[in-house]
Enzyme design. Structure first.
Site, PDB file in Angstrom:
ATOM      1  N   PHE A 116      -3.600   3.928  -5.996  1.00  0.00           N
ATOM      2  CA  PHE A 116      -3.451   3.231  -7.041  1.00  0.00           C
ATOM      3  C   PHE A 116      -3.893   1.794  -7.007  1.00  0.00           C
ATOM      4  CE2 PHE A 116      -0.653  -0.588  -7.910  1.00  0.00           C
ATOM      5  CZ  PHE A 116      -0.364  -0.342  -9.358  1.00  0.00           C
ATOM      6  N   GLY A 142       0.806  -1.159  -0.061  1.00  0.00           N
ATOM      7  CA  GLY A 142       0.064  -0.042   0.196  1.00  0.00           C
ATOM      8  C   GLY A 142       0.912   1.325  -0.098  1.00  0.00           C
ATOM      9  N   LEU A 143       0.185   2.165   0.832  1.00  0.00           N
ATOM     10  CA  LEU A 143       0.903   3.696   0.787  1.00  0.00           C
ATOM     11  C   LEU A 143       1.225   4.163  -0.636  1.00  0.00           C
ATOM     12  CD1 LEU A 143       3.342   3.380   3.797  1.00  0.00           C
ATOM     13  CD2 LEU A 143       1.266   4.541   3.570  1.00  0.00           C
ATOM     14  N   CYS A 144       0.441   4.019  -1.626  1.00  0.00           N
ATOM     15  CA  CYS A 144       0.529   4.542  -2.731  1.00  0.00           C
ATOM     16  C   CYS A 144      -0.729   5.132  -3.355  1.00  0.00           C
ATOM     17  CB  CYS A 144       1.198   3.324  -3.866  1.00  0.00           C
ATOM     18  SG  CYS A 144       0.280   2.007  -3.559  1.00  0.00           S
ATOM     19  N   GLY A 145      -1.232   5.965  -2.426  1.00  0.00           N
ATOM     20  CA  GLY A 145      -2.441   6.945  -3.202  1.00  0.00           C
ATOM     21  C   GLY A 145      -3.508   5.699  -3.432  1.00  0.00           C
TER      22      GLY A 145
END
Lengths: 289, 130
Positions: free
Chosen positions: A92, A87-90
């Protein structure tokens, strides 16, 4: 009003977070560069294979291949949703999930059976959480997918397609258009659409095919399909890294702003405390004198 | 002698060669062949073997797994599944891989085909360096 110590504690916490996010941003930047290079490196092959297929099939040769079978009525569709393991990718991962679920509903509303295949832990966990049934999930694909990963998918889907278990195969992934543009798209892999090259028709009649056009096309088609899978995996990882870079950049910027505000609040609180102390001393001195 | 052919050798994940050459030798499926200037338009499938590209700068040898070649207007495009430069091959390792492959048992026709392909691939690599 928060005490000095509380404000200081928060500032330190935000500073730590900022350090993490800015490191992640740098890591994602480095990874995205590599991933983008891989996307570019794979393009000439994919392009050339499509060109060859187009030129052979426009050469006036009638070709029968199970991969080119005409589908009269769609009974079963396979959807391959490609996203990341982390995760931690907006938005996406979420964008892919949303589009996949919408697509599944779209086919179901037309009375078509759907089997979903999921790439990436994140998509898998959302499907499990929302209790959407899926056929299979793949979570072993790392930051740098290789051609074998593409093969794995193409072998399975081509087999199902030629055996008429599936009538259509779609991939949902985040396409890499440029470093500033990535878009979640749905692409149909099978049945293959061949763009005929009418302009070159005349010239190609004289081409020598060794051993013959049919055999060449028979082995070209699976490769073309494999490259579509491979390409989509590559583009997805490139887009993931870019999305993560942007998300982490925003987080770092937000942390900087927060630190600025907190430092200001800290200074103000400190000044207020000093002023208060002075006025207390003065008041005390007055009382004595 | 002038360079007359434009050659590109591409694998799914990288471009191995791009440039001018005088002659290209390819391992065609039926028989090995060479391409010179003004060759007739041709599309051929290739089997595992050696591709040599001869240009003014010298000879370059690639060992390919299998693929296709297209010749058109003095442009030679070689598409390969996988390829290596001659120097990249480690003969001991390839021999080991070949032995392992030969020992493998196959249960289906598909597995048999992959086995056959792999054996061809490793043999071609060993032949290229020894």
């Amino acid at each position: 009003m928060a005490t000095l110590r509380e404000i200081k504690k928060r500032t330190t916490a935000v500073k730590n977070t900022k350090q993490i996010t800015s490191t992640m941003e740098m890591v994602a930047t480095a990874k995205s560069k590599k991933a983008v290079d891989r996307v570019h490196a794979a393009q000439p092959y994919a392009h050339k294979i499509k060109e060859l297929i187009a030129s052979i099939s426009s050469g006036g040769v009638t070709i029968k291949n199970p991969l080119l079978r005409k589908v009269e009525k769609i009974k079963k569709v396979a959807i391959l949703a490609v996203a990341g393991n982390r995760g931690l990718c907006g938005g996406f991962n979420n964008n892919v999930v949303k589009m996949a679920i919408k697509r599944i509903e779209h086919w179901k509303s037309q009375g078509v059976e759907v089997e979903a295949h999921l790439v990436g832990k994140k998509v898998k966990s959302v499907f499990t959480f929302q209790k959407v049934p899926y056929e299979k999930s793949y979570t072993h694909i790392q930051d740098s997918p290789n051609y074998e990963n593409g093969l794995e998918f193409s072998e399975y889907f081509m087999k199902a397609f030629t055996e008429e278990k599936l009538d259509r195969v779609e991939i949902i992934y985040t396409a890499y258009k440029s470093s500033s543009e990535q878009k979640t798209v749905t692409e149909t892999v099978m049945p293959i659409e061949i763009e005929e090259d009418i302009k070159e028709k005349k010239e190609l009649v004289n081409t020598i095919y060794e051993p013959d056009a049919k055999l060449i096309l028979d082995s070209l088609l699976p490769r073309a399909i494999t490259t579509v899978f491979y390409q989509s995996l590559l583009e997805s990882t490139a887009s993931e890294q870019i999305a993560r870079r942007i998300a982490m950049k925003n987080a770092t910027d937000a942390a900087s702003d927060m630190i600025k505000d907190l430092t200001r609040a800290y200074n103000r609180a400190r000044q207020a405390k000093i002023t208060q102390e002075i006025s207390e001393i003065v008041a005390g001195a007055d009382a004595i004198g | 002698m002038k360079d007359e052919l434009t050659v590109t050798l591409i694998a799914p994940d990288r471009k191995l060669f791009e440039g001018k050459a005088q002659m290209v030798s390819l391992p065609g499926e039926r028989a090995a062949f060479s391409v010179l200037k003004s060759h007739a338009p041709l599309v051929s499938s290739l089997e595992p073997g050696v591709v040599t590209i001869e240009s003014e700068e010298g000879k370059k040898t690639f060992i390919i797994d299998s693929g296709f070649a297209e010749v058109k207007n003095n442009n030679v495009t070689v598409l390969v599944e996988g390829a290596m430069l001659q120097d990249e091959i480690n003969i001991e390792e390839e021999k080991k891989l070949l032995e392992e492959e030969i020992k493998k048992t196959t249960t289906s026709e598909k597995e048999y085909k992959t086995k056959e392909q792999n054996i061809l691939k490793y043999r071609a690599r060993i032949r290229a360096v020894s």
